[in-house]
Design an enzyme around this catalytic site. Structure first.
Site, PDB file in Angstrom:
ATOM      1  N   HIS A  97       3.663   0.508  -1.087  1.00 61.47           N
ATOM      2  CA  HIS A  97       2.241   0.828  -0.918  1.00 61.47           C
ATOM      3  C   HIS A  97       1.960   1.305   0.498  1.00 61.47           C
ATOM      4  O   HIS A  97       2.807   1.271   1.388  1.00 61.47           O
ATOM      5  CB  HIS A  97       1.347  -0.363  -1.292  1.00 61.47           C
ATOM      6  CG  HIS A  97       1.311  -1.481  -0.294  1.00 61.47           C
ATOM      7  ND1 HIS A  97       0.410  -2.512  -0.362  1.00 61.47           N
ATOM      8  CD2 HIS A  97       2.063  -1.733   0.806  1.00 61.47           C
ATOM      9  CE1 HIS A  97       0.602  -3.344   0.650  1.00 61.47           C
ATOM     10  NE2 HIS A  97       1.593  -2.900   1.360  1.00 61.47           N
ATOM     11  N   CYS A 145       1.042  -1.819   7.648  1.00 65.70           N
ATOM     12  CA  CYS A 145       0.810  -1.452   6.246  1.00 65.70           C
ATOM     13  C   CYS A 145       0.162  -0.082   6.116  1.00 65.70           C
ATOM     14  O   CYS A 145      -0.004   0.431   5.016  1.00 65.70           O
ATOM     15  CB  CYS A 145      -0.007  -2.525   5.530  1.00 65.70           C
ATOM     16  SG  CYS A 145       1.030  -3.881   4.933  1.00 65.70           S
ATOM     17  N   HIS A 149       5.823   1.696   2.393  1.00 67.72           N
ATOM     18  CA  HIS A 149       6.835   0.661   2.636  1.00 67.72           C
ATOM     19  C   HIS A 149       6.794  -0.278   1.447  1.00 67.72           C
ATOM     20  O   HIS A 149       5.816  -0.292   0.683  1.00 67.72           O
ATOM     21  CB  HIS A 149       6.536  -0.113   3.936  1.00 67.72           C
ATOM     22  CG  HIS A 149       5.236  -0.834   3.877  1.00 67.72           C
ATOM     23  ND1 HIS A 149       4.036  -0.207   4.098  1.00 67.72           N
ATOM     24  CD2 HIS A 149       4.931  -2.107   3.542  1.00 67.72           C
ATOM     25  CE1 HIS A 149       3.057  -1.067   3.937  1.00 67.72           C
ATOM     26  NE2 HIS A 149       3.566  -2.241   3.584  1.00 67.72           N
ATOM     27  N   HIS A 155       7.390  -4.045  -0.760  1.00 63.30           N
ATOM     28  CA  HIS A 155       7.329  -5.509  -0.745  1.00 63.30           C
ATOM     29  C   HIS A 155       8.051  -6.047  -1.971  1.00 63.30           C
ATOM     30  O   HIS A 155       8.056  -5.406  -3.030  1.00 63.30           O
ATOM     31  CB  HIS A 155       5.888  -6.020  -0.780  1.00 63.30           C
ATOM     32  CG  HIS A 155       5.124  -5.775   0.479  1.00 63.30           C
ATOM     33  ND1 HIS A 155       5.293  -6.536   1.612  1.00 63.30           N
ATOM     34  CD2 HIS A 155       4.184  -4.856   0.792  1.00 63.30           C
ATOM     35  CE1 HIS A 155       4.481  -6.105   2.565  1.00 63.30           C
ATOM     36  NE2 HIS A 155       3.798  -5.073   2.097  1.00 63.30           N
ATOM     37  N   ASP A 173       6.639  -2.550 -11.496  1.00 65.09           N
ATOM     38  CA  ASP A 173       7.958  -2.662 -10.855  1.00 65.09           C
ATOM     39  C   ASP A 173       8.534  -1.294 -10.502  1.00 65.09           C
ATOM     40  O   ASP A 173       8.533  -0.372 -11.322  1.00 65.09           O
ATOM     41  CB  ASP A 173       8.926  -3.402 -11.788  1.00 65.09           C
ATOM     42  CG  ASP A 173      10.225  -3.765 -11.081  1.00 65.09           C
ATOM     43  OD1 ASP A 173      10.177  -4.072  -9.874  1.00 65.09           O
ATOM     44  OD2 ASP A 173      11.282  -3.721 -11.731  1.00 65.09           O
ATOM     45  N   HIS A 174       9.019  -1.179  -9.261  1.00 68.44           N
ATOM     46  CA  HIS A 174       9.600   0.053  -8.733  1.00 68.44           C
ATOM     47  C   HIS A 174       8.622   1.219  -8.723  1.00 68.44           C
ATOM     48  O   HIS A 174       9.015   2.382  -8.841  1.00 68.44           O
ATOM     49  CB  HIS A 174      10.890   0.427  -9.480  1.00 68.44           C
ATOM     50  CG  HIS A 174      12.054  -0.429  -9.077  1.00 68.44           C
ATOM     51  ND1 HIS A 174      12.137  -1.754  -9.403  1.00 68.44           N
ATOM     52  CD2 HIS A 174      13.168  -0.150  -8.363  1.00 68.44           C
ATOM     53  CE1 HIS A 174      13.255  -2.264  -8.920  1.00 68.44           C
ATOM     54  NE2 HIS A 174      13.900  -1.306  -8.268  1.00 68.44           N
ATOM     55  N   GLU A 197       2.973 -11.729  -1.480  1.00 68.07           N
ATOM     56  CA  GLU A 197       3.389 -10.420  -0.958  1.00 68.07           C
ATOM     57  C   GLU A 197       4.579 -10.594  -0.012  1.00 68.07           C
ATOM     58  O   GLU A 197       5.446  -9.727   0.086  1.00 68.07           O
ATOM     59  CB  GLU A 197       2.232  -9.737  -0.232  1.00 68.07           C
ATOM     60  CG  GLU A 197       2.534  -8.296   0.147  1.00 68.07           C
ATOM     61  CD  GLU A 197       1.277  -7.577   0.605  1.00 68.07           C
ATOM     62  OE1 GLU A 197       0.745  -6.767  -0.169  1.00 68.07           O
ATOM     63  OE2 GLU A 197       0.827  -7.837   1.729  1.00 68.07           O
TER      64      GLU A 197
HETATM   65 NI    NI Z   1       2.358  -3.892   3.077  1.00 71.82          NI
END
Ligand code: NI
Length: 136
Positions: free
Chosen positions: A15, A34, A40, A42, A80-81, A125
């Site tokens: 995100h 972020c 990037h 998580h 996911d992914h 997260e």
């Molecule tokens: Ni982040």
């Protein structure tokens, strides 16, 4: 007698947190790392809690296989992914913060459970940062 059954799950996603109506300086000040323009990732950890009473016929509160399948279809297959900003329509104009992701997950699971249970969503997260949403 009421009790809660939990099922854990996991997904990876990328995100970026920013507002297009703010300049770089303000985005960096509010969102820090972020706000990296190249996104990037998580490793999200999820705990879903389902509260209700025991079905006297089966001894189950909920069939855990049913819960597992709902989480797989509604959360894992959906997030996911994925790049949350680009791949998930709900985040086209909404920041994919852990808060907003938890609300999305709760809404999707609650729609499938048809209000049969009280639902809680705990979303990590990072190992130290997490949010709990119970629909209120
Ligand atoms: Ni982040």
């Amino acid at each position: 007698m009421s009790l809660t059954v939990y099922r854990k799950s996991h997904f990876n996603a990328a995100h970026r947190l920013y507002r297009s109506d703010w300049d770089d300086e303000k985005n960096n000040a509010v969102f820090g790392k972020c706000n990296n323009p190249n996104f990037h990732g998580h490793n999200y950890e999820l705990e879903v809690g389902v509260t209700g009473t025991i079905n006297q016929e089966t001894g189950f509160l909920i069939d855990i296989v049913e819960l597992k399948n709902i989480i797989k279809e509604e959360v894992e297959d959906y997030l996911d992914h994925k790049n949350l900003n680009l791949d998930v329509p709900e985040f086209k104009n909404l920041n994919p913060t852990m808060e907003n992701i938890a609300v999305l997950i709760w809404d999707k699971l609650n729609a499938k459970l048809l209000g049969r249970f009280k639902l809680s969503v705990t979303l990590y997260e990072t190992p130290r940062n997490f949010v709990v949403y119970t629909g209120n």
